[in-house]
Design a protein around this motif. Structure first.
Motif, PDB file in Angstrom:
ATOM      1  N   CYS A  47       0.793  -1.195  -0.007  1.00 35.95           N
ATOM      2  CA  CYS A  47       0.070   0.109  -0.043  1.00 35.95           C
ATOM      3  C   CYS A  47       0.771   1.413   0.010  1.00 35.95           C
ATOM      4  O   CYS A  47       0.418   2.390  -0.269  1.00 35.95           O
ATOM      5  CB  CYS A  47      -1.027   0.226   1.077  1.00 35.95           C
ATOM      6  N   GLN A  48       2.103   1.232   0.207  1.00 33.33           N
ATOM      7  CA  GLN A  48       3.119   2.110  -0.003  1.00 33.33           C
ATOM      8  C   GLN A  48       3.583   2.505  -1.320  1.00 33.33           C
ATOM      9  O   GLN A  48       4.621   3.071  -1.505  1.00 33.33           O
ATOM     10  CB  GLN A  48       4.398   1.834   1.190  1.00 33.33           C
ATOM     11  N   ALA A  49       2.767   1.973  -2.173  1.00 33.44           N
ATOM     12  CA  ALA A  49       3.053   2.216  -3.574  1.00 33.44           C
ATOM     13  C   ALA A  49       3.593   3.631  -4.023  1.00 33.44           C
ATOM     14  O   ALA A  49       4.613   3.750  -4.896  1.00 33.44           O
ATOM     15  CB  ALA A  49       2.025   1.409  -4.402  1.00 33.44           C
ATOM     16  N   PRO A  50       2.884   4.789  -3.457  1.00 35.87           N
ATOM     17  CA  PRO A  50       2.952   6.066  -3.983  1.00 35.87           C
ATOM     18  C   PRO A  50       4.687   6.351  -3.753  1.00 35.87           C
ATOM     19  O   PRO A  50       5.037   7.239  -4.679  1.00 35.87           O
ATOM     20  CB  PRO A  50       2.287   6.928  -3.063  1.00 35.87           C
ATOM     21  N   GLN A  51       5.125   6.139  -2.854  1.00 38.12           N
ATOM     22  CA  GLN A  51       6.415   6.393  -2.906  1.00 38.12           C
ATOM     23  C   GLN A  51       7.611   5.634  -3.517  1.00 38.12           C
ATOM     24  O   GLN A  51       8.752   6.109  -3.973  1.00 38.12           O
ATOM     25  CB  GLN A  51       7.016   6.327  -1.211  1.00 38.12           C
ATOM     26  N   TYR A  52       6.927   4.405  -4.038  1.00 34.87           N
ATOM     27  CA  TYR A  52       7.778   3.836  -5.422  1.00 34.87           C
ATOM     28  C   TYR A  52       7.513   4.406  -6.620  1.00 34.87           C
ATOM     29  O   TYR A  52       8.633   4.585  -7.306  1.00 34.87           O
ATOM     30  CB  TYR A  52       7.775   2.475  -5.380  1.00 34.87           C
ATOM     31  N   GLY A 248       2.808  10.805  -6.495  1.00 39.66           N
ATOM     32  CA  GLY A 248       2.570   9.505  -6.738  1.00 39.66           C
ATOM     33  C   GLY A 248       1.372   9.199  -6.170  1.00 39.66           C
ATOM     34  O   GLY A 248       0.812   8.037  -6.800  1.00 39.66           O
ATOM     35  N   THR A 249       0.870   9.573  -5.152  1.00 40.70           N
ATOM     36  CA  THR A 249      -0.493   8.992  -4.665  1.00 40.70           C
ATOM     37  C   THR A 249      -1.441   9.255  -5.659  1.00 40.70           C
ATOM     38  O   THR A 249      -2.404   8.507  -5.924  1.00 40.70           O
ATOM     39  CB  THR A 249      -0.601   9.849  -3.481  1.00 40.70           C
ATOM     40  N   ASP A 250      -1.437  10.537  -6.301  1.00 38.29           N
ATOM     41  CA  ASP A 250      -2.362  10.829  -7.572  1.00 38.29           C
ATOM     42  C   ASP A 250      -2.483   9.819  -8.534  1.00 38.29           C
ATOM     43  O   ASP A 250      -3.329   9.600  -9.120  1.00 38.29           O
ATOM     44  CB  ASP A 250      -2.146  12.102  -7.934  1.00 38.29           C
ATOM     45  N   VAL A 251      -1.157   9.555  -9.010  1.00 35.74           N
ATOM     46  CA  VAL A 251      -0.842   8.650 -10.061  1.00 35.74           C
ATOM     47  C   VAL A 251      -1.516   7.108  -9.816  1.00 35.74           C
ATOM     48  O   VAL A 251      -2.152   6.528 -10.390  1.00 35.74           O
ATOM     49  CB  VAL A 251       0.613   8.271 -10.496  1.00 35.74           C
ATOM     50  N   CYS A 252      -1.296   6.703  -8.557  1.00 36.46           N
ATOM     51  CA  CYS A 252      -1.805   5.355  -8.072  1.00 36.46           C
ATOM     52  C   CYS A 252      -3.425   5.390  -8.179  1.00 36.46           C
ATOM     53  O   CYS A 252      -3.823   4.480  -8.276  1.00 36.46           O
ATOM     54  CB  CYS A 252      -1.642   4.966  -6.750  1.00 36.46           C
ATOM     55  N   ALA A 253      -3.872   6.627  -7.942  1.00 37.06           N
ATOM     56  CA  ALA A 253      -5.455   6.968  -7.873  1.00 37.06           C
ATOM     57  C   ALA A 253      -6.002   6.819  -9.353  1.00 37.06           C
ATOM     58  O   ALA A 253      -6.965   6.213  -9.684  1.00 37.06           O
ATOM     59  CB  ALA A 253      -5.805   8.008  -7.220  1.00 37.06           C
ATOM     60  N   SER A 254      -5.269   7.443 -10.235  1.00 35.39           N
ATOM     61  CA  SER A 254      -5.754   7.788 -11.575  1.00 35.39           C
ATOM     62  C   SER A 254      -5.210   6.948 -12.514  1.00 35.39           C
ATOM     63  O   SER A 254      -5.842   6.696 -13.828  1.00 35.39           O
ATOM     64  CB  SER A 254      -5.510   9.334 -12.128  1.00 35.39           C
ATOM     65  N   GLU A 255      -4.126   6.191 -12.459  1.00 33.97           N
ATOM     66  CA  GLU A 255      -3.483   5.383 -13.529  1.00 33.97           C
ATOM     67  C   GLU A 255      -3.194   3.943 -12.658  1.00 33.97           C
ATOM     68  O   GLU A 255      -1.971   3.429 -12.791  1.00 33.97           O
ATOM     69  CB  GLU A 255      -2.205   5.847 -13.860  1.00 33.97           C
ATOM     70  N   LYS A 280      -6.957  -0.524  -7.338  1.00 32.03           N
ATOM     71  CA  LYS A 280      -8.139   0.029  -7.425  1.00 32.03           C
ATOM     72  C   LYS A 280      -9.187   0.172  -6.225  1.00 32.03           C
ATOM     73  O   LYS A 280     -10.036   0.621  -6.039  1.00 32.03           O
ATOM     74  CB  LYS A 280      -8.964  -0.976  -8.250  1.00 32.03           C
ATOM     75  N   GLU A 281      -8.947  -0.833  -5.019  1.00 36.13           N
ATOM     76  CA  GLU A 281      -9.485  -0.836  -3.973  1.00 36.13           C
ATOM     77  C   GLU A 281      -9.191   0.473  -2.851  1.00 36.13           C
ATOM     78  O   GLU A 281     -10.350   1.098  -2.266  1.00 36.13           O
ATOM     79  CB  GLU A 281      -9.339  -1.878  -3.009  1.00 36.13           C
ATOM     80  N   ILE A 282      -8.020   0.912  -2.917  1.00 41.70           N
ATOM     81  CA  ILE A 282      -7.743   1.522  -1.750  1.00 41.70           C
ATOM     82  C   ILE A 282      -7.729   3.079  -2.206  1.00 41.70           C
ATOM     83  O   ILE A 282      -7.724   3.371  -3.421  1.00 41.70           O
ATOM     84  CB  ILE A 282      -6.202   1.449  -1.447  1.00 41.70           C
ATOM     85  N   ARG A 283      -8.164   4.026  -1.335  1.00 41.68           N
ATOM     86  CA  ARG A 283      -8.783   5.109  -1.732  1.00 41.68           C
ATOM     87  C   ARG A 283      -7.455   6.399  -1.697  1.00 41.68           C
ATOM     88  O   ARG A 283      -7.622   7.130  -0.712  1.00 41.68           O
ATOM     89  CB  ARG A 283      -9.881   5.883  -0.924  1.00 41.68           C
ATOM     90  N   TYR A 284      -6.801   6.079  -2.587  1.00 46.07           N
ATOM     91  CA  TYR A 284      -5.531   7.073  -2.737  1.00 46.07           C
ATOM     92  C   TYR A 284      -6.007   8.503  -3.155  1.00 46.07           C
ATOM     93  O   TYR A 284      -5.417   9.539  -3.260  1.00 46.07           O
ATOM     94  CB  TYR A 284      -4.739   6.670  -3.793  1.00 46.07           C
ATOM     95  N   ASP A 285      -7.374   8.688  -3.486  1.00 47.92           N
ATOM     96  CA  ASP A 285      -7.828   9.940  -3.846  1.00 47.92           C
ATOM     97  C   ASP A 285      -8.541  10.680  -2.604  1.00 47.92           C
ATOM     98  O   ASP A 285      -8.978  11.804  -2.688  1.00 47.92           O
ATOM     99  CB  ASP A 285      -9.118   9.762  -4.914  1.00 47.92           C
ATOM    100  N   ARG A 286      -8.212  10.276  -1.512  1.00 48.27           N
ATOM    101  CA  ARG A 286      -8.710  11.055  -0.269  1.00 48.27           C
ATOM    102  C   ARG A 286      -7.680  11.827   0.394  1.00 48.27           C
ATOM    103  O   ARG A 286      -7.902  12.528   1.480  1.00 48.27           O
ATOM    104  CB  ARG A 286      -9.158   9.989   0.668  1.00 48.27           C
ATOM    105  N   TRP A 287      -6.249  11.915  -0.091  1.00 48.46           N
ATOM    106  CA  TRP A 287      -5.472  12.629   0.671  1.00 48.46           C
ATOM    107  C   TRP A 287      -5.609  14.175   0.810  1.00 48.46           C
ATOM    108  O   TRP A 287      -5.231  14.784   1.939  1.00 48.46           O
ATOM    109  CB  TRP A 287      -3.891  12.443   0.057  1.00 48.46           C
ATOM    110  N   ARG A 288      -6.315  14.805   0.029  1.00 45.10           N
ATOM    111  CA  ARG A 288      -6.768  16.130   0.050  1.00 45.10           C
ATOM    112  C   ARG A 288      -8.001  16.145   0.907  1.00 45.10           C
ATOM    113  O   ARG A 288      -8.277  17.591   1.474  1.00 45.10           O
ATOM    114  CB  ARG A 288      -7.127  16.708  -1.325  1.00 45.10           C
TER     115      ARG A 288
END
Length: 335
Positions: A47-52, A248-255, A280-288
């Protein structure tokens, strides 16, 4: 004509990240980072994908030496230990274990929330609710690790005493999953990609899905934290690193498809199908949208009720959080 979306399809995820979340003018106007070296960690929790996904974005922010120290085989305390010691400068981590460290005065600063809802509680058939865990056996990797801390919070929330009402046993994750399948333990808390694999194998059933079930779905699971001395000495570098991770979090959410392929191709995970499902399951679009201070307050209250910390939520927030970079980046990186 080649559209912008066609262009993104023709490049790797790192290039897509740079194009999709293009650097704002304010970043170009900022001074360069005080240090060009940045150290993060690679762990088993995907779930730490955004930092990679953010690796090339970090280079774009002026970090010429970006290192990921491999902690995939280390214990559940590895991330917090590395942040406390300064071995890692900045990294995503579960909020609960960070609060435990902050209670002891550890030099960590929580900077932002990234996503809610990645952990799931699996149990045998006769356990249908959290309250049913009274007197039952729960498998975890280690005391004060993410599984232990989050499930302790959940048990305290429903009025159980995690120190007396359940029996904790420590095993590697694979062993706990096998024991759950055999009915030799009653419950197991899983973090990605474990929940996706357990559901695919039809082991047990889900008692709590923190991506869907309140109140857990309303608070961040993973946050970004940094070594406090690094933040104090390198505020520009801290902001630039945080900006790359949030992009990176935005990319995980949108792509999610592209991000999953990149994570497999870069050797960070072997299973494209599980990685794609997780993104697709985790809500990466919620950080804002969510307030990370609410998360710290909520879990600090639960952990204090459970007897795991002594500090008040106000003290934890005052000494262990720094929202100035997030507040600036929310204005810059409008969705």
């Amino acid at each position: 004509m080649i559209t912008r979306r066609d262009l993104l399809r023709g490049v790797g995820v790192a290039g897509a990240a740079a194009a999709l979340a293009g650097r704002p003018r304010t970043a170009d106007a900022e001074p360069p980072p005080e240090t060009t070296r940045l150290v993060l960690l690679q762990t088993a929790s995907m779930c730490q994908a955004p930092q990679y996904v953010a690796e090339d974005l970090l280079h774009g922010e002026g970090f010429t030496d970006v290192r990921y120290i491999d902690k995939r085989k280390d214990g559940p305390r590895a991330i917090a230990d590395a942040l406390v010691s300064g071995e890692a400068n900045i990294n995503m981590h579960f909020s609960g274990p960070l609060i435990l460290r902050l209670d002891t005065g550890a030099p960590i600063s929580i900077l932002a929330g990234v996503h809610p809802g990645c952990y799931e509680l699996f149990a045998i058939e006769r356990v249908r609710t959290l309250s049913d865990l009274k007197g039952k056996t729960i498998g975890i990797r280690g005391l004060e690790g993410p599984e232990h801390v989050f499930l302790t919070s959940m048990l305290a929330h429903v009025g159980l005493d995690p120190r007396k009402d359940v029996h904790w046993v420590t095993h590697p994750t694979d062993k706990s999953i096998a024991l759950l399948a055999e009915g030799k333990i009653d419950a197991f808390m899983g973090f990605p990609p474990d929940p996706q694999e357990i559901r695919a194998r039809k082991i047990g059933h889900v008692v709590v899905n923190s991506n869907l079930d309140r109140p857990w779905s309303q608070y961040f699971c993973c946050v970004v934290a940094a070594n406090r001395e690094f933040v104090q000495k390198h505020p520009i570098a801290t902001k630039r690193a945080l900006r790359a991770i949030l992009k990176g979090t935005d990319v995980c959410a949108s792509e999610p498809d592209r991000a999953s392929r990149y994570l497999v191709d870069s050797g960070r995970t072997p299973r494209y199908d599980l990685m794609r499902q997780m993104l697709k399951e985790i809500r990466y679009d919620r950080w804002r949208d969510y307030d990370p201070e609410d998360t710290v307050r909520f879990y600090a209250l639960r952990l204090r009720e459970a007897g795991m910390i002594k500090s008040s939520p106000q003290k934890i927030i005052a000494q262990g959080t720094d929202w100035r970079f997030l507040n600036e980046l929310k204005r810059e990186l409008k969705g």
